[in-house]
Scaffold this motif. Structure first.
Motif, PDB file in Angstrom:
ATOM      1  N   UNK A 623       0.832  -1.206   0.000  1.00  0.00           N
ATOM      2  CA  UNK A 623       0.000   0.000   0.000  1.00  0.00           C
ATOM      3  C   UNK A 623       0.863   1.252   0.000  1.00  0.00           C
ATOM      4  N   UNK A 624       1.920   1.232   0.789  1.00  0.00           N
ATOM      5  CA  UNK A 624       2.849   2.373   0.785  1.00  0.00           C
ATOM      6  C   UNK A 624       3.446   2.537  -0.611  1.00  0.00           C
ATOM      7  N   UNK A 625       3.824   1.420  -1.251  1.00  0.00           N
ATOM      8  CA  UNK A 625       4.385   1.495  -2.607  1.00  0.00           C
ATOM      9  C   UNK A 625       3.387   2.120  -3.575  1.00  0.00           C
ATOM     10  N   UNK A 626       2.122   1.733  -3.477  1.00  0.00           N
ATOM     11  CA  UNK A 626       1.105   2.283  -4.389  1.00  0.00           C
ATOM     12  C   UNK A 626       0.860   3.764  -4.122  1.00  0.00           C
ATOM     13  N   UNK A 627       0.828   4.139  -2.832  1.00  0.00           N
ATOM     14  CA  UNK A 627       0.618   5.549  -2.495  1.00  0.00           C
ATOM     15  C   UNK A 627       1.749   6.416  -3.041  1.00  0.00           C
ATOM     16  N   UNK A 628       2.992   5.948  -2.861  1.00  0.00           N
ATOM     17  CA  UNK A 628       4.134   6.710  -3.357  1.00  0.00           C
ATOM     18  C   UNK A 628       4.112   6.769  -4.879  1.00  0.00           C
ATOM     19  N   UNK A 629       3.755   5.660  -5.525  1.00  0.00           N
ATOM     20  CA  UNK A 629       3.681   5.655  -6.985  1.00  0.00           C
ATOM     21  C   UNK A 629       2.630   6.648  -7.474  1.00  0.00           C
ATOM     22  N   UNK A 707       3.708   3.186 -12.258  1.00  0.00           N
ATOM     23  CA  UNK A 707       2.476   2.392 -12.410  1.00  0.00           C
ATOM     24  C   UNK A 707       1.782   2.348 -11.053  1.00  0.00           C
ATOM     25  N   UNK A 708       0.882   3.305 -10.778  1.00  0.00           N
ATOM     26  CA  UNK A 708       0.266   3.401  -9.449  1.00  0.00           C
ATOM     27  C   UNK A 708      -0.481   2.143  -9.023  1.00  0.00           C
ATOM     28  N   UNK A 709      -1.207   1.503  -9.952  1.00  0.00           N
ATOM     29  CA  UNK A 709      -2.002   0.337  -9.584  1.00  0.00           C
ATOM     30  C   UNK A 709      -1.107  -0.785  -9.069  1.00  0.00           C
ATOM     31  N   UNK A 710       0.027  -0.974  -9.705  1.00  0.00           N
ATOM     32  CA  UNK A 710       0.952  -2.030  -9.290  1.00  0.00           C
ATOM     33  C   UNK A 710       1.926  -1.546  -8.215  1.00  0.00           C
TER      34      UNK A 710
END
Length: 755
Positions: A623-629, A707-710
């Protein structure tokens, strides 16, 4: 005398739950043969073929005794086949197949045996198998953790003529779109994140689905945490029976409890904490036999008073295993009526608690302890920074009256406890944790690194003392319990770490009894140097993962022989089990651990909650990865500073300085050279140029794709690497690779692939 191959097959078939005595018994070895067996096992360990975990043995690449698996199909005999959820294919090859065995009696399945089906997620006990025998195992169902998921999340794309298609957000489902027939759109608009339900499938064409729920746009961060909840099958909606049971709960009374409401216990938590499950107090010990000693009290919310074994609340808590924390929401283990109300140690309100009173000597060592079931009343709720400010002379209306009588004794007791901690020498990794701060609209505002204060360390050390006291008390009473354990690094990982440290002129002693102190001395050598982040990361990766078990083998990282979680029953099921065990062992009530509870039963609970803990960690990280993306999606083309956080033969992983965002640089984009992975150096090295890119190196990168979704970021490297010279280049060149001066060949790029 069995061969090495036969011994490996035997160890693998038992999932690591085997020792030298078990092997000798199984093969009927004589006394002289046992001596030969000991030497053979030592050779296997030195080769890295076998891992030693205390007195147990494990074959790398084989399955453990208890494994989380997904049922993926049936074999030719109609038996269910499962594959492990967590399996490193790059390191160990293709995932093994597990034949699921369902016990039968008189041709009928026993009523207590769960009935799994295709696509179910299950907890299995491995009963047979070996990687040497076709990588096929047999497993017995312990528990069906979740039935097949008939719904999925995806992005809805509408068709002009009605209906549309769903692009799943799951990476594994990439390219397998779903068709939504006209009338099944569920009010979804183009680009919406939706929950869909599979329909009856046709023989040909795309699978059919209908939109079950519109969840909103992916631009809203709440949808991002929903992706993680779905991807990891984390329960986040409480069943009606659980909610009713929680709402029907009433405040506990003083009956059967000691009245400690006059003791000025206080809570110290993060400023945004909603539930407060631990309170502390310290005072000088008046006993002449303990000069300059302290009485430290840790009081923990009495969750067991409200969550009874076998109740709907208990079953749901076990299913969840723990609370999950996202930047925008918390998925609690227990409903808010329990976690934020009845069990939260609010100031000036009566609350039931389990308390441990510990006598601490002037040297900081715990001399004795006692457990009590009490009624308490918190004197104040403080934030970490607020408590630290007060002790440094910056008091406020809340901390001013507490400074002399409460706060100073707490810090004095901590100073003593810290002396004992320093002598114990637990592992001291320096790995700053980042925190995402959201705007009122729910978007990323900034990423911060909170200061690590003595107030944090004070609470941490008092909680560790309480957890140790819990394990000691339950062992003394011969009660079954769940331990929190952390194994020492495997010989294989130690060997790899030793090889890496050698490349930066640091020696790790060769010893069979490695201790945290060995690592700490290395960490102190690189403190404040450019190598500090690198060495901390590499030592972290050499460590085993902590877990819950019913048979103790100690906690390596904390350098403790016994340890059990006791201090957070609102958010961890293991702690609730410890409370119940204490209640039963000490005769503190009728709501303790059921009499029929055995270590084997708790072993299965421990395995299940270890899985939910890893699940929560993965969901939080993704989730943190997606938020940052999402946050960086409009900064494609911008340049950033960071460090190389990982290296594989496929490329480099980058961690940015400002946000901590993780991204990837494919090896194919590093330059006009053949780059190979040097495991000892943890680096990619150019065969012709000798250019090296290693973990810990500071780099400048350009963001190429988000790629926000991934939750994926792809970078281009702008910095040059270190140039190896002479013998360094020769030692780094792998056998069979191009030598200096030889080009990768016409029509191929630097990693040998066709352009």
């Amino acid at each position: 005398m069995p061969s090495k191959k036969e011994i490996l097959a035997f160890i693998a078939s038992h999932g690591g739950d085997v020792g030298k005595r078990d092997i000798a018994r199984a093969f009927g070895l004589s006394a002289p043969q046992k001596v030969e067996l000991k030497a053979m096992l030592r050779e296997l360990a030195d080769e890295g073929t076998v891992d030693r975990r205390q007195r147990k043995l494990h074959v790398p690449g084989s399955l453990p005794g208890v494994v989380l698996a997904d049922i993926t199909g049936r074999d030719s005999d109609g038996e269910l086949v499962a594959t492990p959820v967590e399996w490193d294919s790059e390191e160990h090859g293709e995932a093994p197949r597990i034949i699921v065995r369902i016990p039968r009696t008189n041709g009928r399945r026993p009523a207590k045996t769960p009935a799994p089906g295709l696509a179910d997620r299950v907890l299995l006990r491995i009963v047979e198998g070996s990687p040497e025998l076709g990588n096929i195992y047999a497993g017995r169902i312990i528990k069906v953790l979740e039935k097949a998921r008939k719904q999925t999340l995806g992005i809805f794309h509408s068709h002009l003529e009605g209906g549309g298609r769903i692009v799943p957000i799951d990476k594994k489902a990439a390219g397998r779109e779903l068709m939504v027939p006209p009338g099944a759109e569920g009010g979804a608009s183009d680009g919406d994140l939706v929950s869909v339900e599979l329909l009856r499938q046709r023989v040909f064409g795309l699978p059919m689905a209908r939109v079950k729920e519109k969840l909103g746009s992916l631009k809203h961060e709440k949808a991002v945490s929903l992706i993680a909840l779905h991807a990891h099958s984390i329960p986040h909606v409480f069943p009606e029976a659980v909610v009713k049971e929680a709402e029907a709960a009433r405040h506990a009374t003083l009956k059967g409890r000691e009245d400690w409401r006059q003791l000025p216990l206080i809570t110290i938590d993060p400023p945004d904490a909603k539930d407060h499950d631990d309170a502390v107090h310290a005072a000088m010990d008046s006993d002449p036999a303990n000069p300059d000693g302290f009485i430290v009290t840790v009081a923990i919310a009495d969750v067991a008073a409200y969550v009874r074994p076998g109740s709907a609340l208990d079953r749901e808590a076990l299913l969840r295993g723990n609370s999950v924390y996202f930047p925008d929401r918390v998925v609690p283990m227990l409903p808010e009526r329990i976690s934020n109300d009845l069990c939260s140690l609010r100031p000036e309100e009566d609350r039931p608690a389990m308390a441990v009173r510990m006598v601490i000597g002037a040297d900081g060592r715990k001399r004795r302890h006692s457990f009590h079931r009490i009624m308490m009343r918190s004197a104040a709720r403080l934030a970490y920074a607020q408590a630290q400010d007060a002790i440094e002379g910056r008091t406020d209306d809340t901390t001013g009256p507490l400074l002399e009588s409460v706060l100073k004794p707490l810090y004095a007791a901590y100073a003593a406890v810290k002396r004992a901690r320093d002598q114990r020498e637990p592992l001291e990794l320096n790995l700053p944790e980042r925190k995402i701060v959201l705007t009122p609209e729910g978007t990323v505002d900034r990423v911060t690194v909170p200061l690590r204060l003595d107030a944090h360390r004070l609470i941490e050390e008092f909680m560790i003392l309480a957890n140790v006291a819990t394990a000691e008390m339950l062992e003394e009473k011969r009660s079954p319990l769940i331990y929190r354990v952390h194994d020492a690094p495997s010989l294989e990982k130690l060997s790899a770490l030793r090889d890496f440290l050698k490349t930066i002129d640091i020696a790790l002693p060769r010893t069979d009894a490695v201790r945290p102190a060995h690592f700490n001395r290395i960490l102190h050598q690189v403190e404040t140097s450019d190598l500090e982040p690198l060495v901390n990361q590499v030592i972290l990766r050499s460590q085993c993962q902590a877990e819950y078990v019913s048979e103790n083998y100690g906690h390596f990282g904390l350098n403790l022989r016994r340890y059990a979680h006791f201090t957070s029953p609102i958010r961890r099921y293991a702690d609730l089990v410890a409370h119940r065990a204490l209640i039963r062992a000490l005769g503190l009530g009728t709501d303790g651990l059921p009499e029929e509870t055995t270590p084997a039963m708790l072993g299965e609970v421990a395995a299940a909650i270890s899985v939910t803990e890893r699940r929560a960690m993965a969901a939080e990280r993704e989730t943190v990865d997606r938020l940052i993306a999402h946050h960086l999606a409009d900064q494609v083309g911008a340049t950033f500073n960071g460090r190389i956080s990982g290296a594989t033969k496929a490329g480099l992983f980058i961690s940015l300085d400002d946000t901590g965002a993780d991204g990837f640089i494919p090896a194919a984009t590093l330059g006009a050279d053949y780059f190979h992975f040097d495991e000892a150096r943890q680096a990619l090295i150019g065969s012709r140029s000798g250019e090296m890119h290693r973990i810990g190196d500071r780099v400048e990168v350009k963001l190429i794709e988000a790629a926000p979704v991934a939750g994926a970021l792809r970078f281009e490297l702008l910095s040059e690497g270190t140039r190896l010279k002479g013998a360094q280049r020769r030692s780094a060149r792998p056998a069979g690779r191009p030598k200096a001066g030889r080009s990768p060949g016409p029509g191929r790029n630097k990693v040998g692939r066709k352009k």
